[in-house]
Write an enzyme that holds these catalytic residues in place. Structure first.
Site: not given
Length: 267
Positions: A111-112, A115, A194
């Site tokens: 997930h990071e 980003h 997100e």
């Protein structure tokens, strides 16, 4: 003189946002006490963490490998920061490493990395800068209008209520009002980013790991989330509010909604 005022507000509003972005990685290391993992570390668990992030970074075709760090905190937390895709940092808390299994940790890391790959740090900085600029601009325009209206009603030609002092009072009041409206817009964009990072994490690490990470958070914080815990989440933040004004001011969507969206996506 709308033009000079707008130029001033753009320079002041966006300049501050991009200066913050430029020093974001350094500030995060200093404020959070992040210890960057060296490439030659002899700690097996840290080496696995470093190699996992770099593996995901290669899958995401990042132009440069992120720095990876750990900081002391009992909270389940992680974040990505940095001024560009080639100059970034992924940091995780010791609480996350202790309380999540390997599969869930990989979901958080994916997930990071997503980003970073999506350019979210730059995108959100740009949005925040534009919002800041228009908050400053509109506050001054509306304050000028109110001051002019009061001056027009005062036969003596003086601004009612204290001249320039009241004008700047109106400026500050309108800045507060427009800041709230700006925060609603910024938070909406943040929630969309997100969702996109979740989808990117799915492509990097797989649906099972991403959904597992979100469910691990649900299990860890199955009850009501207090304010301190809620503020601590910077990557997979829990949002217990699904309606009302406060739901408009949350930067992360509810976990149930995020899981449901991932379940509708492909493998």
């Amino acid at each position: 003189g709308y033009g000079p005022v707008l130029i001033f507000c753009l320079l002041f509003g966006m300049g501050g946002a991009f200066i913050s972005l430029l020093f974001s990685k350094t500030a995060a290391k200093w404020m959070m006490g992040v210890r960057v993992i060296p490439s030659d570390t002899s700690d097996q668990s840290l080496r696995e963490l470093l190699e996992t992030v770099h593996q995901f970074a290669r899958r995401a075709n990042l132009p440069g490998l992120p720095e990876v760090g750990v900081y002391d905190s009992p909270e389940i937390n992680a974040f990505a920061t940095g001024p560009s895709k080639s100059n970034s940092l992924v940091a995780v808390s010791t609480g996350l490493l202790r309380r999540m299994d390997r599969s869930a940790i990989e979901g958080v890391l994916a997930h990071e990395v997503a980003h970073i790959a999506n350019g979210d740090m730059v995108t959100m900085t740009l949005i925040q800068g534009v919002v800041n600029a228009f908050v400053l601009f509109l506050a001054r325009i509306f304050a000028f209008g109110v001051s002019a209206a009061l001056r027009g009603r005062d036969e003596s030609g003086q601004v009612m209520g204290g001249g320039f002092f009241m004008h700047y009072v109106f400026v500050y009041l309108f800045e507060i009002v427009f800041t709230v409206f700006g925060a609603v817009l910024t938070c909406w964009f943040s929630r969309q980013r997100e969702f996109r990072a979740d989808a990117g994490g799915l492509l990097i690490a797989g649906k099972e790991r991403m959904i597992g990470a979100l469910r691990a958070l649900q299990q860890a914080y199955g009850g009501p989330v207090n304010q301190k815990e809620s503020m601590a989440f910077q990557s997979l933040k829990i949002s217990g509010r699904t309606g009302g004004l406060m739901a408009l001011l949350t930067t992360h969507p509810p976990l149930d909604e995020r899981i449901a969206r991932l379940q509708r996506l492909g493998h």
